[in-house]
Design a protein around this motif. Structure first.
Motif, PDB file in Angstrom:
ATOM      1  N   SER A  41       0.833  -1.209   0.000  1.00 25.96           N
ATOM      2  CA  SER A  41       0.000   0.000   0.000  1.00 25.96           C
ATOM      3  C   SER A  41       0.866   1.258   0.000  1.00 25.96           C
ATOM      4  O   SER A  41       0.513   2.244  -0.620  1.00 25.96           O
ATOM      5  CB  SER A  41      -0.964  -0.003   1.168  1.00 25.96           C
ATOM      6  N   SER A  42       2.019   1.201   0.692  1.00 21.60           N
ATOM      7  CA  SER A  42       2.847   2.401   0.668  1.00 21.60           C
ATOM      8  C   SER A  42       3.518   2.578  -0.687  1.00 21.60           C
ATOM      9  O   SER A  42       3.717   3.693  -1.150  1.00 21.60           O
ATOM     10  CB  SER A  42       3.868   2.378   1.799  1.00 21.60           C
ATOM     11  N   SER A  43       3.847   1.454  -1.361  1.00 19.25           N
ATOM     12  CA  SER A  43       4.455   1.613  -2.675  1.00 19.25           C
ATOM     13  C   SER A  43       3.410   2.041  -3.706  1.00 19.25           C
ATOM     14  O   SER A  43       3.719   2.719  -4.678  1.00 19.25           O
ATOM     15  CB  SER A  43       5.164   0.332  -3.109  1.00 19.25           C
ATOM     16  N   ASN A  44       2.151   1.639  -3.468  1.00 16.81           N
ATOM     17  CA  ASN A  44       1.079   2.102  -4.353  1.00 16.81           C
ATOM     18  C   ASN A  44       0.915   3.606  -4.263  1.00 16.81           C
ATOM     19  O   ASN A  44       0.632   4.268  -5.251  1.00 16.81           O
ATOM     20  CB  ASN A  44      -0.247   1.449  -3.974  1.00 16.81           C
ATOM     21  N   LYS A  45       1.091   4.130  -3.040  1.00 14.75           N
ATOM     22  CA  LYS A  45       0.976   5.563  -2.845  1.00 14.75           C
ATOM     23  C   LYS A  45       2.010   6.285  -3.701  1.00 14.75           C
ATOM     24  O   LYS A  45       1.710   7.267  -4.366  1.00 14.75           O
ATOM     25  CB  LYS A  45       1.213   5.900  -1.367  1.00 14.75           C
ATOM     26  N   VAL A  46       3.223   5.757  -3.678  1.00  6.86           N
ATOM     27  CA  VAL A  46       4.307   6.368  -4.448  1.00  6.86           C
ATOM     28  C   VAL A  46       4.000   6.305  -5.939  1.00  6.86           C
ATOM     29  O   VAL A  46       4.093   7.300  -6.662  1.00  6.86           O
ATOM     30  CB  VAL A  46       5.647   5.663  -4.134  1.00  6.86           C
ATOM     31  N   SER A 161     -16.490   4.498  -9.768  1.00  3.45           N
ATOM     32  CA  SER A 161     -15.760   3.567 -10.622  1.00  3.45           C
ATOM     33  C   SER A 161     -16.058   2.131 -10.201  1.00  3.45           C
ATOM     34  O   SER A 161     -16.425   1.874  -9.067  1.00  3.45           O
ATOM     35  CB  SER A 161     -14.274   3.870 -10.489  1.00  3.45           C
ATOM     36  N   LEU A 162     -15.910   1.206 -11.120  1.00  6.76           N
ATOM     37  CA  LEU A 162     -16.031  -0.209 -10.774  1.00  6.76           C
ATOM     38  C   LEU A 162     -14.999  -0.546  -9.708  1.00  6.76           C
ATOM     39  O   LEU A 162     -15.185  -1.432  -8.892  1.00  6.76           O
ATOM     40  CB  LEU A 162     -15.792  -1.059 -12.037  1.00  6.76           C
ATOM     41  N   LEU A 163     -13.894   0.204  -9.714  1.00  5.31           N
ATOM     42  CA  LEU A 163     -12.852   0.017  -8.706  1.00  5.31           C
ATOM     43  C   LEU A 163     -13.209   0.798  -7.444  1.00  5.31           C
ATOM     44  O   LEU A 163     -12.475   1.663  -7.014  1.00  5.31           O
ATOM     45  CB  LEU A 163     -11.506   0.501  -9.231  1.00  5.31           C
ATOM     46  N   ASN A 164     -14.377   0.544  -6.925  1.00  4.02           N
ATOM     47  CA  ASN A 164     -14.804   1.211  -5.707  1.00  4.02           C
ATOM     48  C   ASN A 164     -15.505   0.156  -4.878  1.00  4.02           C
ATOM     49  O   ASN A 164     -16.455  -0.475  -5.331  1.00  4.02           O
ATOM     50  CB  ASN A 164     -15.757   2.354  -6.059  1.00  4.02           C
ATOM     51  N   THR A 165     -15.002  -0.050  -3.671  1.00  6.94           N
ATOM     52  CA  THR A 165     -15.518  -1.175  -2.880  1.00  6.94           C
ATOM     53  C   THR A 165     -16.995  -1.005  -2.529  1.00  6.94           C
ATOM     54  O   THR A 165     -17.620  -1.923  -2.052  1.00  6.94           O
ATOM     55  CB  THR A 165     -14.703  -1.337  -1.591  1.00  6.94           C
ATOM     56  N   SER A 188      -5.433  -5.192  -6.356  1.00 10.57           N
ATOM     57  CA  SER A 188      -5.092  -5.071  -7.760  1.00 10.57           C
ATOM     58  C   SER A 188      -6.193  -4.356  -8.551  1.00 10.57           C
ATOM     59  O   SER A 188      -7.369  -4.705  -8.425  1.00 10.57           O
ATOM     60  CB  SER A 188      -4.875  -6.456  -8.350  1.00 10.57           C
ATOM     61  N   TYR A 189      -5.852  -3.381  -9.367  1.00  6.54           N
ATOM     62  CA  TYR A 189      -6.868  -2.671 -10.133  1.00  6.54           C
ATOM     63  C   TYR A 189      -7.283  -3.454 -11.370  1.00  6.54           C
ATOM     64  O   TYR A 189      -8.129  -2.996 -12.132  1.00  6.54           O
ATOM     65  CB  TYR A 189      -6.366  -1.274 -10.523  1.00  6.54           C
ATOM     66  N   ARG A 190      -6.697  -4.594 -11.592  1.00  3.71           N
ATOM     67  CA  ARG A 190      -7.100  -5.409 -12.741  1.00  3.71           C
ATOM     68  C   ARG A 190      -8.102  -6.492 -12.364  1.00  3.71           C
ATOM     69  O   ARG A 190      -8.613  -7.175 -13.240  1.00  3.71           O
ATOM     70  CB  ARG A 190      -5.870  -6.073 -13.397  1.00  3.71           C
ATOM     71  N   HIS A 191      -8.324  -6.710 -11.061  1.00  2.65           N
ATOM     72  CA  HIS A 191      -9.159  -7.838 -10.669  1.00  2.65           C
ATOM     73  C   HIS A 191     -10.329  -7.431  -9.769  1.00  2.65           C
ATOM     74  O   HIS A 191     -10.192  -6.553  -8.934  1.00  2.65           O
ATOM     75  CB  HIS A 191      -8.314  -8.868  -9.925  1.00  2.65           C
ATOM     76  N   ALA A 192     -11.458  -8.078  -9.988  1.00  2.78           N
ATOM     77  CA  ALA A 192     -12.601  -7.914  -9.094  1.00  2.78           C
ATOM     78  C   ALA A 192     -13.097  -9.305  -8.726  1.00  2.78           C
ATOM     79  O   ALA A 192     -12.649 -10.303  -9.303  1.00  2.78           O
ATOM     80  CB  ALA A 192     -13.706  -7.118  -9.775  1.00  2.78           C
ATOM     81  N   THR A 193     -13.996  -9.359  -7.771  1.00  2.00           N
ATOM     82  CA  THR A 193     -14.470 -10.657  -7.296  1.00  2.00           C
ATOM     83  C   THR A 193     -15.941 -10.830  -7.646  1.00  2.00           C
ATOM     84  O   THR A 193     -16.759  -9.955  -7.409  1.00  2.00           O
ATOM     85  CB  THR A 193     -14.281 -10.759  -5.780  1.00  2.00           C
TER      86      THR A 193
END
Lengths: 276, 172
Positions: A41-46, A161-165, A188-193
């Motif tokens: 999560s911290s590397s995602n921030k960067v 967005s679809l990428l919204n829980t 991951s922004y490429r996967h949903a459940t």
């Protein structure tokens, strides 16, 4: 070189200590779920920060691909609709089809702000109330389903967005017709459940997942993604399916806003049934 | 030094076995867990080469990690403890230094000296361990509290272990 070796010998204790600590922390971040999440999560921030900075540059490089996609979709639509359509400036209107009774209106829009790295991602579009966009309209792109319009102002609108829980989409397996609920769980922004597919549905990796058409938001059969991984939940008899999203949200630029013309009617009818 | 090797090997095996088979299964109010295995690093002879200290620290930590499913966590803490050991020993040394052939155990330097030394070593190990485990300063006080309580329990177990070893003419 001799100085370097002398340096190593003189500081061998400290260097060895550093070496062992680095190895230990490597293990910690790679084999412990909790620590890995913190690291990711911290590397995602960067990366999110860098991406925002360079998005304009990246967009430029993607123009070619976007154009190709647009022309492809144009041709596809033209083939599909043929003489049923007429072109009215910025929007394409579908001639009302009184036989099937289902019709949608599409408006093109451009994504002007977007994120993929948060828990609740939103998309900002460059069309608003003035262009006829209103709450609860669907947003799709040439590659598939994108989200749902949430708020509109005079000239702009934001979409969840679809990428919204918080967003749950009714989805269907194209091959077998079983439907379930699709939800992004972060990460991951490429996967949903996709959940709620019963155990006897027998899905297989690579199957297409499409919108069910049960909602008043999306037309039927809009591609959402393909099955990437299938897990069976032992106790409940439902599959827990990982879906590789067909839309690459990091490259999202042009979208279409879908209006279902009888959405209001459907919603009201459903509401009265619920109240009964 | 050579004749100490089988003894320390024995200590190592016993301490790791006691740690993973007995102590890891003890539950004191949910999360207090004594880490007796640090005693191995604490009691290594004064003459142990420094590189061997950190290497042994890593080996001990990794073996405990494998049994506890926390790969890297105990290794990091034990390597850190092994790294600070020479500095702590030199700050606690008697006026004329440590005598040849002695070891940092109560039998050689008394319980008072050993108590100070082991408390500091255990506290450093536990603070490092629990803060890396939490990996944030968000719950600073609760993590601090947890490491202090665990340190006390560990020191109690270390002294129990030292009593055992005395009867067997100083195994540890």
């Amino acid at each position: 070189m001799r100085n370097f070796i002398r340096f190593i010998i003189r500081n061998h204790f400290f260097l060895l200590f550093l070496f062992f600590e680095i190895v230990s922390f490597y293990f910690i971040f790679n084999y412990n779920e909790y620590h890995r999440n913190i690291y990711l999560s911290s590397s995602n921030k960067v990366s999110g920060f860098l991406f925002e900075r360079f998005s304009s540059v990246i967009q430029y490089f993607e123009l070619k691909q976007t154009n190709e996609e647009l022309s492809k979709k144009n041709a596809e639509l033209r083939n599909l609709l043929d003489n049923k359509t007429y072109y009215a400036g910025r929007t394409i209107d579908l001639v009302i089809d009184t036989i099937s009774g289902r019709h949608y209106r599409y408006r093109s829009a451009r994504v002007i702000n977007n994120s993929v790295n948060k828990h609740f991602n939103y998309i900002t579009l460059n069309k608003g109330m003035k262009d006829g966009i209103s709450r609860d309209m669907g947003v799709i792109s040439s590659r598939g389903l994108v989200g749902v319009v949430l708020n509109t102002s005079e000239n702009y609108s934001t979409a969840i967005s679809l990428l919204n829980t918080r967003l749950k989409i009714s989805a269907r397996l194209r091959k077998t017709g079983f439907f379930g609920s699709l939800n992004w769980e972060g990460g991951s922004y490429r996967h949903a459940t996709l959940s709620g597919i019963p155990a006897h549905a027998a899905p297989s990796v690579g199957d297409a997942v499409v919108s069910s058409g049960y909602s008043s938001i999306f037309p039927e059969d809009i591609l959402i993604g393909t099955i990437d991984e299938i897990n069976i939940d032992q106790g409940e008899g439902f599959y827990d399916i990982k879906v590789l999203l067909s839309v690459d949200f990091k490259k999202l630029q042009y979208v279409q806003v879908v209006e279902k013309k009888e959405a209001e009617e459907q919603r009201e009818l459903e509401k009265t049934s619920e109240n009964d | 030094m050579i004749n100490l090797l089988p003894r320390y090997l024995f200590n190592f095996i016993i301490l790791v076995l006691v740690q993973v088979l007995l102590l890891n299964n003890l539950q004191f109010s949910g999360y207090l867990n004594p880490y007796l295995y640090v005693l191995f690093i604490i009691t290594l002879p004064f003459s142990t080469p420094k590189w061997m200290l950190v290497a042994l620290g890593f080996t001990t930590g990794i073996i405990v990690d494998i049994f506890m499913n926390t790969l890297g966590l105990h290794a990091a803490a034990t390597v850190f403890m092994a790294f600070v050991r020479p500095f702590i020993l030199s700050s606690f040394s008697p006026r004329d230094g440590y005598e040849m052939g002695t070891r940092p155990i109560p039998a050689d330097y008394g319980f008072g000296w050993f108590f100070k030394y082991s408390v500091l070593m255990v506290a450093i190990h536990h603070l490092f361990l629990f803060f890396v485990e939490a990996f944030s300063f968000e719950n600073f006080l609760s993590t601090l509290w947890k490491s202090i309580l665990s340190s006390i329990v560990s020191v109690v177990f270390i002294f129990i272990a030292m009593l055992f070893s005395k009867r067997k003419s100083g195994t540890i």
